[in-house]
Design an enzyme around this catalytic site. Structure first.
Site, short mmCIF file in Angstrom:
data_model
loop_
_atom_site.label_atom_id
_atom_site.label_comp_id
_atom_site.label_asym_id
_atom_site.label_seq_id
_atom_site.Cartn_x
_atom_site.Cartn_y
_atom_site.Cartn_z
N ARG A 158 0.86 -1.18 0.00
CA ARG A 158 0.00 0.00 0.00
C ARG A 158 0.90 1.23 0.00
O ARG A 158 1.64 1.46 0.96
CB ARG A 158 -0.89 0.00 1.24
CG ARG A 158 -1.70 1.26 1.43
CD ARG A 158 -2.60 1.19 2.66
NE ARG A 158 -3.38 2.41 2.77
CZ ARG A 158 -3.21 3.34 3.72
NH1 ARG A 158 -2.32 3.19 4.67
NH2 ARG A 158 -3.95 4.42 3.71
N HIS A 179 -2.43 11.12 0.64
CA HIS A 179 -1.89 10.92 1.99
C HIS A 179 -1.15 12.20 2.37
O HIS A 179 0.07 12.21 2.56
CB HIS A 179 -0.99 9.68 2.02
CG HIS A 179 -0.73 9.12 3.39
ND1 HIS A 179 -0.94 7.79 3.72
CD2 HIS A 179 -0.28 9.69 4.52
CE1 HIS A 179 -0.61 7.58 4.98
NE2 HIS A 179 -0.21 8.73 5.50
N GLU A 193 -6.98 8.88 6.23
CA GLU A 193 -7.20 9.59 7.50
C GLU A 193 -7.59 11.06 7.30
O GLU A 193 -6.84 11.96 7.70
CB GLU A 193 -5.96 9.49 8.39
CG GLU A 193 -5.56 8.07 8.74
CD GLU A 193 -4.35 7.98 9.67
OE1 GLU A 193 -3.75 9.03 9.97
OE2 GLU A 193 -4.00 6.88 10.08
N ASN A 219 -7.38 2.19 9.97
CA ASN A 219 -6.06 2.40 10.57
C ASN A 219 -6.24 2.40 12.08
O ASN A 219 -7.03 3.19 12.61
CB ASN A 219 -5.46 3.75 10.14
CG ASN A 219 -5.00 3.74 8.69
OD1 ASN A 219 -5.14 2.73 8.00
ND2 ASN A 219 -4.47 4.85 8.24
N TYR A 223 -4.36 2.21 16.01
CA TYR A 223 -3.15 2.26 16.84
C TYR A 223 -3.42 2.13 18.33
O TYR A 223 -2.64 1.54 19.05
CB TYR A 223 -2.38 3.57 16.56
CG TYR A 223 -1.77 3.59 15.17
CD1 TYR A 223 -0.53 3.04 14.95
CD2 TYR A 223 -2.47 4.14 14.09
CE1 TYR A 223 0.03 3.02 13.68
CE2 TYR A 223 -1.92 4.11 12.82
CZ TYR A 223 -0.67 3.56 12.62
OH TYR A 223 -0.12 3.51 11.36
N GLU A 280 -3.53 0.16 8.16
CA GLU A 280 -2.34 0.51 8.94
C GLU A 280 -2.51 -0.03 10.34
O GLU A 280 -3.59 0.09 10.94
CB GLU A 280 -2.16 2.04 9.08
CG GLU A 280 -1.63 2.74 7.87
CD GLU A 280 -1.45 4.23 8.10
OE1 GLU A 280 -1.22 4.65 9.26
OE2 GLU A 280 -1.55 4.98 7.12
O1 IFM Z 1 2.86 7.73 9.97
C1 IFM Z 1 1.48 7.83 10.15
C2 IFM Z 1 0.77 7.64 8.84
O2 IFM Z 1 1.20 8.54 7.87
C3 IFM Z 1 -0.72 7.84 9.03
N1 IFM Z 1 -1.21 7.03 10.10
C4 IFM Z 1 -0.50 7.05 11.35
C5 IFM Z 1 0.98 6.80 11.12
C6 IFM Z 1 1.73 6.81 12.45
O3 IFM Z 1 1.57 8.03 13.09
#
Ligand code: IFM
Length: 475
Positions: free
Chosen positions: A76, A120, A165, A294, A296, A375
Site C-alpha cells: 500500500r 496521503h 485519514e 487504521n 493504533y 495501517e
Molecule cells: O505515519 C502515520 C501515517 O502517515 C498515518 N497514520 C499514522 C501513522 C503513524 O503516526
C-alpha cells in the site's frame, strides 16, 4: 492455540509518498504543503523535512525486492499529487505518472499487488494558496487528479483508497495546526471535513469513470475507539460527543448520507455548516467497495464533572496521544484519563482489544462492507545491535497482540480481507521527523541501508504461512 488466518487473506505493508520518497524536486514534481510546513521553524522535530525520506523514489526496485523477500502479497503506497499535477490542476506530468507505473509494474512482476492511496496529506501548495481543503473547489481538483491517476494505473490496481485519514488532514492541518498547513481555525477544519467527504465521493466516481465501473474503491479512516470512564450519563455523553466529531462526521455522510444532527448543534458556536449545499451528500455517498481501518490505540474519556473529577483520576492534560485526540478548540467538556499499561514511543497506550471491538462494530453496522486493516504498527526506539540485527521485541509483541485481535474479530464473523503493517520502512513521521521509527525494516538515515528488523522476520513467517507465529520466534 494456533491462530490460522483464512486462505486468501492478504499480507502487506504500507508507506506514504512524502514519508519515504524523497526526490522532492525530481521529474517536475511541484511543492506540497509538507515541503512548506517542514521548512517552517519549529514545525517539525529537529527541523527535518521529507527531502530525502528513505530515498524510495530512487531505491524502489530494491525495496520491492525486499517486500518479495518478506513474502508480501500487497504494497500500500500513496501517489504524490504534486508529482502528477505540479500545481494541483491541469494536465498530467507524464514523468510523475511514469514513476508510479514503474513501481506498479515492478510490484506485479514480483507477484505483489499495488494498493494505491490517492491522497496521503501532500496537497499541492498552489491549492492551499487558493484556499486548501476548507475550500470546496479542492474536492473537484481532487477528482480531476484521481481520474488522471486511475487512467494511468487502472489496469494494474486491485484496490484504490481515495483518502488516508481525513481526520488528520482536517483536524491536525486546520484546527490544531500540528500538521501542514499549520492552520488553527476550527471552523475551517469543519469545512475541510466536508470538502474531504466530497472529495471522496467525487474521487471515487472519477476512478470508476477512468478505470471502469468494476474498480474497487475504498477510503481509509483512523476511527477512534473512545471508551467512557464510567456509566455515569456525563461520561457516556462525553464519549458520544467525541465519537460524533471524530468518527461520525465521516462515517455518517459516507455510509448514511447525513451528518449527525447533534454534531451540527454541538459546533454551532464555530460554524453554521452552510458549506454543506443541496445535493452534496448525494455526491458523498457513493458505492463503497471496502473500508480501510487504521488502528493504533484507544482513549478513555470522561465528562467535565464525571469520573475522576474529584481529582482521583490522572488526567492527561497535554497530548502524548498525538493524533488520537481532536484539538481542544473543536471539542470542549471532555477529559482524557490516563490509561495504565505499556505505551509505544508515540505515548500511545497498547490496547489490542479496541481493534477487535472496532472491527465488530463496523461489521455489525455494515455486514456487506469488506474491511481492510490499512495501517497498524508501533514506534519504538530501535537500534542496530552488535550482531547487526534489530531486536525489536516490543514491536513483535505489539504486532502479535493486534493480529490476534484481528483473528478474534474474524472468528466472530467480521469480514476482514487483509492487513498492512505500518510501516514497511522507518520513515518521516510528520511532526516528529525521523525521530520515531515505525518500520519492520530499519533505515540507517546516514547510509540509507535497510536492515530487516526481528519484526520483519517474524512478519515473513506469518505472511508465508498464514499462521500467527509466537512472538518469541522472531528470527
Ligand atoms: O505515519 C502515520 C501515517 O502517515 C498515518 N497514520 C499514522 C501513522 C503513524 O503516526
Amino acid at each position: 492455540m494456533t491462530r490460522r488466518f483464512p486462505d486468501g487473506f492478504v499480507w502487506g505493508a504500507a508507506t506514504a509518498a512524502y514519508q519515504v520518497e524523497g526526490s522532492t524536486d525530481a521529474d517536475g514534481r511541484g511543492p506540497s504543503i509538507w515541503d512548506t510546513f517542514s521548512r517552517t521553524p519549529g514545525a517539525v522535530l529537529g527541523g527535518h523535512t521529507g527531502d530525502l525520506g528513505t530515498d524510495h523514489y530512487r531505491r524502489f526496485a530494491e525495496d520491492v525486492a525486499l517486500m518479495a523477500d518478506l513474502g508480501l502479497g500487497a504494497y500500500r503506497f500513496s501517489v504524490a499529487w504534486p508529482r502528477v499535477q505540479p500545481t494541483g490542476r491541469g494536465p498530467a506530468n507524464q514523468a510523475g505518472l511514469d514513476f508510479y507505473r514503474r513501481l506498479a509494474d515492478t510490484l506485479l512482476a514480483h507477484g505483489i499487488d499495488p494498493v494505491v492511496t490517492l491522497y496521503h496529506w501532500d496537497l499541492p501548495q498552489p491549492l492551499e494558496d487558493a484556499g486548501g481543503w476548507p475550500d470546496r473547489d479542492t474536492a473537484w481538483r481532487f477528482a480531476d487528479y484521481a481520474g488522471l491517476v486511475a487512467g494511468a494505473l487502472g489496469d494494474r490496481v486491485p484496490l484504490w483508497t481515495t483518502l488516508n485519514e481525513p481526520w488528520c488532514t482536517a483536524y491536525l492541518g486546520y484546527a490544531s495546526g500540528e500538521h501542514a498547513p499549520g492552520v488553527q481555525d476550527p471552523a475551517r477544519a469543519l469545512a475541510a471535513v466536508h470538502t474531504l467527504n466530497l472529495a471522496h465521493g467525487l474521487g471515487a466516481r472519477a476512478v470508476r469513470a477512468a478505470a471502469g465501473d468494476a474498480a474497487q474503491v475504498s477510503v481509509t479512516l483512523n476511527l477512534q475507539v473512545n471508551r467512557a470512564a464510567s456509566t455515569a450519563p456525563e461520561d457516556v455523553a462525553a464519549k458520544a460527543r467525541l465519537d460524533r466529531v471524530a468518527n461520525e462526521v465521516f462515517l455518517g455522510p459516507l455510509l448514511d448520507g447525513a451528518y449527525p444532527e447533534e454534531v451540527v448543534a454541538e459546533t454551532a458556536h464555530l460554524t453554521d455548516w452552510s458549506f454543506v449545499r443541496d445535493g452534496d451528500l448525494d455526491l458523498v455517498r457513493t458505492r463503497l467497495d471496502a473500508l480501510g481501518v487504521n488502528y493504533y490505540t484507544t482513549a478513555l474519556v470522561a465528562g467535565a464533572g464525571g469520573a475522576g473529577a474529584d481529582g482521583t483520576a490522572d488526567v492527561q492534560a497535554a497530548s502524548p496521544d498525538g493524533d488520537q485526540r481532536p484539538p481542544a478548540n473543536l471539542v470542549t467538556g471532555v477529559r482524557w484519563l490516563h490509561q495504565p499499561g505499556p505505551r509505544t514511543a508515540m505515548g500511545w497506550v497498547v490496547d489490542p482489544s479496541g481493534l477487535t471491538g472496532l472491527l465488530l462494530d463496523l461489521h455489525r453496522r455494515r455486514p456487506d462492507l469488506p474491511l481492510w486493516i490499512t495501517e497498524n504498527g508501533a514506534a519504538y526506539p530501535d537500534v542496530v545491535a552488535d550482531d547487526g540485527r534489530v531486536h525489536d521485541a516490543d514491536r513483535v509483541g505489539y504486532l502479535h497482540a493486534h493480529l490476534d485481535a484481528v483473528g478474534a474479530a474474524l472468528d466472530a464473523g467480521a469480514d476482514v480481507r487483509g492487513y498492512f503493517a505500518w510501516s514497511l520502512l522507518d520513515n518521516f513521521e510528520w511532526a516528529y521527523g525521523y525521530e520515531r521509527r515505525f518500520g519492520i525494516v530499519h533505515v540507517d538515515y546516514a547510509t540509507l541501508e535497510r536492515t530487516v528488523k526481528d519484526s520483519g522476520h517474524w512478519y515473513r513467517r506469518l505472511a508465508t504461512t498464514g499462521v500467527l507465529p509466537e512472538p518469541v520466534h522472531a528470527g
